[in-house]
Design a protein around this motif. Sequence first.
Motif, PDB file in Angstrom:
ATOM      1  N   THR A 113       2.232  -3.188   6.445  1.00 21.39           N
ATOM      2  CA  THR A 113       2.169  -3.009   4.998  1.00 21.39           C
ATOM      3  C   THR A 113       3.514  -2.471   4.497  1.00 21.39           C
ATOM      4  O   THR A 113       4.329  -1.988   5.283  1.00 21.39           O
ATOM      5  CB  THR A 113       1.049  -2.030   4.595  1.00 21.39           C
ATOM      6  OG1 THR A 113       1.402  -0.696   5.019  1.00 21.39           O
ATOM      7  CG2 THR A 113      -0.272  -2.417   5.242  1.00 21.39           C
ATOM      8  N   TYR A 114       3.682  -2.531   3.184  1.00 23.14           N
ATOM      9  CA  TYR A 114       4.932  -2.067   2.574  1.00 23.14           C
ATOM     10  C   TYR A 114       4.604  -1.248   1.336  1.00 23.14           C
ATOM     11  O   TYR A 114       3.579  -1.463   0.675  1.00 23.14           O
ATOM     12  CB  TYR A 114       5.827  -3.254   2.218  1.00 23.14           C
ATOM     13  CG  TYR A 114       6.290  -3.985   3.456  1.00 23.14           C
ATOM     14  CD1 TYR A 114       7.450  -3.611   4.127  1.00 23.14           C
ATOM     15  CD2 TYR A 114       5.532  -5.029   3.985  1.00 23.14           C
ATOM     16  CE1 TYR A 114       7.855  -4.264   5.282  1.00 23.14           C
ATOM     17  CE2 TYR A 114       5.931  -5.687   5.148  1.00 23.14           C
ATOM     18  CZ  TYR A 114       7.087  -5.297   5.787  1.00 23.14           C
ATOM     19  OH  TYR A 114       7.476  -5.940   6.937  1.00 23.14           O
ATOM     20  N   ALA A 115       5.497  -0.325   1.035  1.00 23.32           N
ATOM     21  CA  ALA A 115       5.237   0.617  -0.052  1.00 23.32           C
ATOM     22  C   ALA A 115       5.395  -0.021  -1.422  1.00 23.32           C
ATOM     23  O   ALA A 115       4.867   0.490  -2.411  1.00 23.32           O
ATOM     24  CB  ALA A 115       6.167   1.819   0.074  1.00 23.32           C
ATOM     25  N   SER A 116       6.135  -1.130  -1.518  1.00 24.74           N
ATOM     26  CA  SER A 116       6.356  -1.778  -2.817  1.00 24.74           C
ATOM     27  C   SER A 116       6.660  -3.254  -2.603  1.00 24.74           C
ATOM     28  O   SER A 116       6.982  -3.692  -1.488  1.00 24.74           O
ATOM     29  CB  SER A 116       7.534  -1.120  -3.549  1.00 24.74           C
ATOM     30  OG  SER A 116       8.742  -1.342  -2.830  1.00 24.74           O
ATOM     31  N   MET A 171       0.846  -1.195   0.000  1.00 22.49           N
ATOM     32  CA  MET A 171       0.000   0.000   0.000  1.00 22.49           C
ATOM     33  C   MET A 171       0.878   1.241   0.000  1.00 22.49           C
ATOM     34  O   MET A 171       1.940   1.247   0.629  1.00 22.49           O
ATOM     35  CB  MET A 171      -0.905   0.021   1.245  1.00 22.49           C
ATOM     36  CG  MET A 171      -1.859  -1.147   1.366  1.00 22.49           C
ATOM     37  SD  MET A 171      -2.760  -1.126   2.948  1.00 22.49           S
ATOM     38  CE  MET A 171      -3.539   0.495   2.866  1.00 22.49           C
ATOM     39  N   PRO A 172       0.452   2.274  -0.684  1.00 24.23           N
ATOM     40  CA  PRO A 172       1.230   3.521  -0.643  1.00 24.23           C
ATOM     41  C   PRO A 172       1.100   4.147   0.741  1.00 24.23           C
ATOM     42  O   PRO A 172       0.083   3.989   1.425  1.00 24.23           O
ATOM     43  CB  PRO A 172       0.567   4.388  -1.717  1.00 24.23           C
ATOM     44  CG  PRO A 172      -0.819   3.854  -1.815  1.00 24.23           C
ATOM     45  CD  PRO A 172      -0.733   2.377  -1.553  1.00 24.23           C
ATOM     46  N   PRO A 173       2.126   4.849   1.180  1.00 23.35           N
ATOM     47  CA  PRO A 173       2.033   5.518   2.488  1.00 23.35           C
ATOM     48  C   PRO A 173       0.966   6.601   2.472  1.00 23.35           C
ATOM     49  O   PRO A 173       0.677   7.197   1.440  1.00 23.35           O
ATOM     50  CB  PRO A 173       3.435   6.109   2.671  1.00 23.35           C
ATOM     51  CG  PRO A 173       4.009   6.204   1.295  1.00 23.35           C
ATOM     52  CD  PRO A 173       3.413   5.077   0.505  1.00 23.35           C
ATOM     53  N   THR A 174       0.384   6.794   3.623  1.00 20.19           N
ATOM     54  CA  THR A 174      -0.660   7.828   3.732  1.00 20.19           C
ATOM     55  C   THR A 174      -0.015   9.171   4.089  1.00 20.19           C
ATOM     56  O   THR A 174       1.052   9.225   4.704  1.00 20.19           O
ATOM     57  CB  THR A 174      -1.665   7.448   4.840  1.00 20.19           C
ATOM     58  OG1 THR A 174      -0.964   7.271   6.074  1.00 20.19           O
ATOM     59  CG2 THR A 174      -2.379   6.156   4.481  1.00 20.19           C
ATOM     60  N   GLN A 189       3.632   4.938   6.755  1.00 19.75           N
ATOM     61  CA  GLN A 189       3.348   3.611   6.225  1.00 19.75           C
ATOM     62  C   GLN A 189       2.542   2.829   7.258  1.00 19.75           C
ATOM     63  O   GLN A 189       2.949   2.704   8.412  1.00 19.75           O
ATOM     64  CB  GLN A 189       4.645   2.860   5.910  1.00 19.75           C
ATOM     65  CG  GLN A 189       4.447   1.534   5.186  1.00 19.75           C
ATOM     66  CD  GLN A 189       3.955   1.745   3.759  1.00 19.75           C
ATOM     67  OE1 GLN A 189       4.468   2.615   3.047  1.00 19.75           O
ATOM     68  NE2 GLN A 189       2.969   0.971   3.356  1.00 19.75           N
TER      69      GLN A 189
END
Length: 249
Positions: A93-96, A76-79, A89
Motif C-alpha cells: 500500500t501507499y500513503a498517497s 492507505m494511511p500508515p498505521t 505503511q
Amino acid sequence: MKRTERHHLKENEFAEWLLGAREWYGANRNLVIYGGLAIIIVAIGVVATVIVRQNTASTATRMLAEAMVIAEAPVMPPTAGEAGKPPMQATGTYASDKARLEAALPSLLAVADSYPNLEPGVMARYRAAAALVAVGRTADGIERYREVVAKAKGVYQVMAKLGIADAQLTIGQYEPALASLKEIAQQTTDEVPVDGVLMQLARGYRLAGKNDEARKTFRRVADEFPQSPYAQIARREMDALDIAPAATR
C-alpha cells in the motif's frame, strides 16, 4: 489397340519417366540436397522467430502487469507504530496517490523502453505519461505522450493526443490545447469519442475565459449526443454559465 498392348505401353511410359527422373536426380543431386536443406533452415528460422516473438510479448505483458500492480495498489494511511516507533505503511500500500505513482514510474518506464514497439510497451509509456503529469512533472509527461503519438496508431494515439491537450490546459497552454482538441473532434473514426472530446474542448474554452465558445460546445454535446452520458453534464455546465439548454428554449 488391344487392352494388353495399351497396358504394356503405359508400363513403358512409366519406366521411361522413372528412368529420366533418376537420371535428373543423379545430375542434380547436390542441388536437391542443398535446396532441401535451405527449406529446412528457413522453416527452422520461421519457427524460432515465432517462438522468440511470443516469449518477448509474454515477458513484456508480465512486466506491464507487475508495474500496474504498483500503479493500482491501495492508498492507505500508515498505521500507528509501537511506542517510540514511526508509523508503519502496510506492505503493498501507499500513503498517497503521488507516492504510488512515483513508485510505479520506474517499472512503467522500464517496460516502455525495453519494448517500445509492442502493445504492452506503448501502454506502459501512456500510463507513465499520465503518471508524470499527475505528480507534477508535466513537461516530462507531455514528452512521453508525444512518444506514444509517434509510435502508436488508433486508440492509443488518440488517447495520447487528448492527454497532451489535458496537460497543456493544466499549465495554461490554452491555444495549442484548444487547437488540438478541435482537430481531434473533427475526426470521424471509431477511435474518437467525439462527445467526450467536445466536453474537454468546452471545458478548455471555459478555462481560457472563452465562455461563448464554451456555451456553444456544451450545446453541441447536449443537442448532437442526447443519449451520451455527457449530455446531462453538458446541460448542467450550461446552467452554470447561465445558459438554458437548447431543448428547453
